[in-house]
Design a protein around this motif. Sequence first.
Motif, mmCIF file in Angstrom:
data_model
loop_
_atom_site.group_PDB
_atom_site.id
_atom_site.type_symbol
_atom_site.label_atom_id
_atom_site.label_comp_id
_atom_site.label_asym_id
_atom_site.label_seq_id
_atom_site.Cartn_x
_atom_site.Cartn_y
_atom_site.Cartn_z
ATOM 1 N N GLU A 262 7.236 31.052 9.945
ATOM 2 C CA GLU A 262 7.558 29.902 9.085
ATOM 3 C C GLU A 262 6.316 29.412 8.358
ATOM 4 N N LYS A 263 5.180 29.431 9.056
ATOM 5 C CA LYS A 263 3.915 28.978 8.439
ATOM 6 C C LYS A 263 3.540 29.892 7.267
ATOM 7 N N ALA A 264 3.741 31.179 7.481
ATOM 8 C CA ALA A 264 3.423 32.146 6.409
ATOM 9 C C ALA A 264 4.283 31.875 5.183
ATOM 10 N N LEU A 265 5.566 31.652 5.408
ATOM 11 C CA LEU A 265 6.486 31.433 4.287
ATOM 12 C C LEU A 265 6.196 30.113 3.578
ATOM 13 N N ASP A 266 5.858 29.082 4.342
ATOM 14 C CA ASP A 266 5.498 27.790 3.729
ATOM 15 C C ASP A 266 4.291 27.939 2.814
ATOM 16 N N ALA A 267 3.337 28.759 3.264
ATOM 17 C CA ALA A 267 2.066 28.878 2.519
ATOM 18 C C ALA A 267 2.276 29.404 1.106
ATOM 19 N N VAL A 268 3.274 30.261 0.916
ATOM 20 C CA VAL A 268 3.445 30.854 -0.424
ATOM 21 C C VAL A 268 4.545 30.164 -1.242
ATOM 22 N N ALA A 269 4.988 29.009 -0.746
ATOM 23 C CA ALA A 269 6.014 28.260 -1.500
ATOM 24 C C ALA A 269 5.476 27.877 -2.880
ATOM 25 N N LEU A 270 4.171 27.670 -3.000
ATOM 26 C CA LEU A 270 3.628 27.218 -4.287
ATOM 27 C C LEU A 270 3.764 28.254 -5.411
ATOM 28 N N PHE A 271 4.108 29.499 -5.055
ATOM 29 C CA PHE A 271 4.302 30.512 -6.112
ATOM 30 C C PHE A 271 5.741 30.500 -6.658
ATOM 31 N N GLY A 272 6.575 29.580 -6.129
ATOM 32 C CA GLY A 272 7.956 29.478 -6.618
ATOM 33 C C GLY A 272 8.690 30.805 -6.460
ATOM 34 N N SER A 273 9.480 31.167 -7.489
ATOM 35 C CA SER A 273 10.292 32.382 -7.358
ATOM 36 C C SER A 273 9.439 33.660 -7.353
ATOM 37 N N LYS A 274 8.160 33.529 -7.697
ATOM 38 C CA LYS A 274 7.288 34.718 -7.647
ATOM 39 C C LYS A 274 6.977 35.142 -6.210
ATOM 40 N N ASN A 275 7.389 34.326 -5.244
ATOM 41 C CA ASN A 275 7.055 34.668 -3.853
ATOM 42 C C ASN A 275 8.124 35.537 -3.164
ATOM 43 N N THR A 276 9.200 35.866 -3.894
ATOM 44 C CA THR A 276 10.341 36.559 -3.273
ATOM 45 C C THR A 276 9.942 37.805 -2.480
ATOM 46 N N LYS A 277 9.052 38.600 -3.069
ATOM 47 C CA LYS A 277 8.703 39.867 -2.381
ATOM 48 C C LYS A 277 7.783 39.618 -1.175
ATOM 49 N N LEU A 278 6.987 38.552 -1.264
ATOM 50 C CA LEU A 278 6.153 38.232 -0.101
ATOM 51 C C LEU A 278 7.044 37.754 1.056
ATOM 52 N N VAL A 279 8.089 37.037 0.715
ATOM 53 C CA VAL A 279 9.046 36.601 1.739
ATOM 54 C C VAL A 279 9.720 37.842 2.346
ATOM 55 N N ALA A 280 10.111 38.774 1.482
ATOM 56 C CA ALA A 280 10.776 40.004 1.959
ATOM 57 C C ALA A 280 9.833 40.819 2.841
ATOM 58 N N LEU A 281 8.551 40.887 2.445
ATOM 59 C CA LEU A 281 7.585 41.653 3.251
ATOM 60 C C LEU A 281 7.493 41.061 4.653
ATOM 61 N N CYS A 282 7.409 39.758 4.699
ATOM 62 C CA CYS A 282 7.323 39.062 5.984
ATOM 63 C C CYS A 282 8.562 39.387 6.840
ATOM 64 N N GLN A 283 9.735 39.270 6.229
ATOM 65 C CA GLN A 283 10.969 39.552 6.991
ATOM 66 C C GLN A 283 11.006 40.997 7.461
ATOM 67 N N MET A 284 10.603 41.898 6.576
ATOM 68 C CA MET A 284 10.645 43.321 6.912
ATOM 69 C C MET A 284 9.691 43.637 8.075
ATOM 70 N N LEU A 285 8.495 43.066 8.016
ATOM 71 C CA LEU A 285 7.500 43.368 9.055
ATOM 72 C C LEU A 285 7.935 42.854 10.416
ATOM 73 N N LEU A 286 8.660 41.741 10.380
ATOM 74 C CA LEU A 286 9.027 41.164 11.658
ATOM 75 C C LEU A 286 10.345 41.729 12.198
ATOM 76 N N GLN A 287 10.964 42.578 11.393
ATOM 77 C CA GLN A 287 12.162 43.273 11.923
ATOM 78 C C GLN A 287 11.808 44.692 12.353
ATOM 79 N N ARG A 288 10.535 45.079 12.206
ATOM 80 C CA ARG A 288 10.142 46.474 12.485
ATOM 81 C C ARG A 288 10.312 46.796 13.968
ATOM 82 N N ARG A 289 10.411 48.075 14.263
ATOM 83 C CA ARG A 289 10.559 48.526 15.642
ATOM 84 C C ARG A 289 9.315 49.259 16.147
ATOM 85 N N SER A 290 8.298 49.418 15.240
ATOM 86 C CA SER A 290 7.072 50.107 15.666
ATOM 87 C C SER A 290 5.917 49.648 14.796
#
Length: 290
Positions: A262-290
């Motif tokens: 949540e802290k990571a996602l809050d930090a990039v809120a200031l980029f507005g809609s330009k942060n979409t891929k950073l949000v996706a990267l975060c979600q993807m990394l935390l769903q990884r299995r290895s």
Amino acid sequence: MDNIIAEFKSMKQYVDDNLGRYIVPEVPLLNELTESINYTLFSGGKRIRPIFCFLVGEIFGINKEKLRSVACSLEMIHTASLIMDDLPHMDNAATRRGKPANHVVYGQDVAALASIGLLTKAYEVVMADGTVSDVKKVAVVRKLANAVGLSGLVGGQFVDLKFGRGAFDQSAIEFIHTHKTASLFVASGTVAAIIGDADAAQIEALASYANSLGFAFQILDDLFDAEGNETEVGKTLHCDKSNYVILHGVDASKKRLQQYTEKALDAVALFGSKNTKLVALCQMLLQRRS
Ligand code: GRG
């Protein structure tokens, strides 16, 4: 989300294609050394750091080509650190990414040289990049060296090695995660931001995102070490001397993982809609299995 995942894959492919061009035997006598470097460089890394670097570049309108050397240098540093980390006098891990570790295949002497050779190459490729101004190259290499040296990976590794089971505390764990893992994540975003002429507040936001992401990522790694399956994770488990889960237990670690995310996602809120891929990267990394 499918489109973004496809973009990440194409970024990964771009890194793979370009990394292959940097490490070529300069003379036949060096064949075994370059083979050893390429063995780990192409043994299935996720290329997270270069992908993050490209995503930050996109925010500032900088394309992959302009970040090619910098992104590849991040992967070289990361790979150099893995080869050294697995050595018997460090973490003593026999496998990495489901394959025998570099020193198991090539011997400790060759693996040590492969690590140092690759680390040095990382700086060389940035300095040799004619598409980036000298002023920016100096700032980039300074940031990379800072992320690797005593105030980065090397310092984190030292503290990690020196704290045996039971003899560590929260401040040591924070130091280790900040230096061993988050440091190169932070550098990955910062170097792209430097090339993209980001302002101080934007660099700070990206560093905060990367730091929290690095922490979350490492806690997940520590959870794999505690709960994971060696075949799925692809490395020798239970050889950590100190880690978040050993200190806090599984449930508290999962809670902290969520908080850092949540802290990571809050930090990039200031980029507005330009942060979409950073949000996706975060979600993807935390769903990884290895
Ligand atoms: C020689 C650069 C250099 C450093 C010397 C050995 C050392 C100091 C530091 C070790 C740092 C280290 C191995 C930290 C672990 C970081 C980490 C979370 C690795 C896993 O990253 P992933 O999941 O790996 O991105 P893949 O396999 O996808 O590349």
